[in-house]
Design an enzyme around this catalytic site. Structure first.
Site, PDB file in Angstrom:
ATOM      1  N   GLU A   1      13.562 -90.038 -24.311  1.00 38.15           N
ATOM      2  CA  GLU A   1      13.046 -88.985 -23.439  1.00 38.15           C
ATOM      3  C   GLU A   1      11.516 -89.052 -23.366  1.00 38.15           C
ATOM      4  OE1 GLU A   1      16.477 -85.654 -24.660  1.00 38.15           O
ATOM      5  OE2 GLU A   1      14.608 -85.783 -25.775  1.00 38.15           O
TER       6      GLU A   1
ATOM      7  N   ASP B   1      24.812 -83.631 -19.110  1.00 44.65           N
ATOM      8  CA  ASP B   1      26.280 -83.511 -19.160  1.00 44.65           C
ATOM      9  C   ASP B   1      26.679 -82.079 -18.847  1.00 44.65           C
ATOM     10  OD1 ASP B   1      25.166 -83.260 -22.091  1.00 44.65           O
ATOM     11  OD2 ASP B   1      27.043 -82.141 -22.066  1.00 44.65           O
TER      12      ASP B   1
END
Lengths: 273, 273
Positions: free
Chosen positions: B42, B231
């Site tokens: 990230e 998700d």
């Protein structure tokens, strides 16, 4: 863009140096003990017992504004500090749980450079593993039961198993009970928690131990866990009720065991424990 | 045994002083931004984007032995630091979760004195609350969903609800989605977690936010949460699989939003956001 990381040789040398420093410190007599205790009710009898003095806020080793409380003093040949995360500023209750425990352990190690950490407090016990109300356990190892990360290797990181400092002589001399400790941020136990606690083979359950172990391991300070049973998790009574009923009485048993442990430690090195 | 605590007047004066210092700092242009990002995957695209340099270990502001990684540099009028908890020394995986996030946030605030913290990262999203894969949300407030302490007031402490920094102009100007963020140390979601997440009215779920919020609140630093959905938690696919599949693509969406946010912040004070 980033400079190259230090090569494996530099890392190995640094590691060897760190390890030899660690071994040397394990042979010196312990002179500086840091207690991490989550609740004031658990801490205050020990503050009295060791005749410790609360550090005034003008002499704080912690940043301004944090509620962390430090008591310190001399007891026999030892400098003893008891640090608690203190009362939540907004809500007024003890700042229990892993986040606060990790923060005060980190800040206290940085400020006080202890030779040994003792995380003492109350816990839930499992009668299926032989625990009774008022029993005091020393933990052989510590793990989390509420950090489920079902990706290979991350799953092990989540469990976060750490060994406590090895203290065979202390355990034998004081005839202390030994068990595994499992840590989570909930006072109750969900079915998912229960499965993880069983997988951790735990006899006692608390809300701070594995976080204290994580930080102690990170900064290479040996740590002992002393946990007194206030409630039977796999029993009939609701945990919260049983916990509050037994807190004061069980704290007395905890203090007795902690005093015996500190008396035993006095004059010894970590490797002699 | 302990000296008397400072009286209420002293406390009130100190509090008034702290509050006025805080208000003054909210009116100064922001010059120093600290990013707390849990995973290297990230962090690295943002390190490149802002052309930051990894601090060599010889110049570490952190204690020896910790795996924490700091990248820093200048971008426009801003000093930007990105701090990640780094790889677990024993296991080699990113040190995700609340304990590591709390520790690096604490240590980074102490060392870097940021004007503003941005906790950026990936998250699970709830389609029932309108989240889709790749959406980027700014959190209005943050709470824990896995700290159940069923004793009055302790229950609220466990939930640990904190407001994010109020940024109405930024949200309007960049047309960003807003939702509540719920934090827990598990990647999956147990039924107990789900009930708590619903009680928290959360649109997104992560593993660090509420811990970063706790430390930021403790040390009085404003914090913004930027979370991209990898998700769908209430969907058909297993979270771990979906998370790994979408991580790289969603990180690109996160970077775009973060860059827009930083460009907007440049030259403004906290109270102008």
């Amino acid at each position: 863009m980033a400079p190259p990381p230090p090569g494996p040789d530099g890392e190995t040398q640094k590691q060897v140096k760190a390890e030899s420093t660690e071994m040397a410190s394990q042979r010196r007599p312990i002179s500086n003990i840091l207690f991490i205790i989550a609740m004031q009710t658990e801490a205050l009898p020990l503050v009295d017992k060791f005749q410790l003095i609360e550090a005034p806020s003008s002499d704080s080793v912690f940043p301004e504004g944090v509620p962390w409380v430090r008591y310190s003093g001399k007891y026999k040949d030892l400098t003893i500090s008891i640090v608690s995360p203190g009362k939540d500023a907004a809500l007024g209750v003890d700042s229990v749980g892993t986040v606060s425990a990790a923060l005060v352990t980190y800040a206290s190690i940085q400020a006080l450079k202890p030779d040994l950490i003792i995380n003492a407090g109350t816990s839930g016990g499992f009668k299926a593993k032989g625990a009774c109300i008022g029993d005091v356990f020393v933990a052989s190892d510590v793990a989390f039961h509420d950090r489920r990360i079902p990706i290979p290797v991350f799953d092990l990181y989540g469990v976060g198993l750490k060994q406590a400092c090895n203290t065979p002589n202390l355990l034998k001399e004081l005839n202390l009970k030994v068990g595994k400790l499992s840590t989570g941020d909930s006072l109750d136990m969900s079915p998912h928690d229960e499965a993880a606690i069983i997988a951790n083979d735990a006899t006692v359950k608390d809300m701070e131990g594995a976080a204290v172990a994580y930080v102690a391991d990170l900064l290479k300070v040996p740590v002992i866990f002393v946990k007194a049973v206030t409630d039977i998790v796999d029993g009939d009574k609701p945990t919260a009720e049983e916990f509050l009923q037994n807190l004061a009485a069980v704290t007395a048993a905890l203090d007795l065991a902690v005093t015996q442990i500190v008396d035993y430690i006095n004059g010894k090195s970590v490797s002699e424990l």
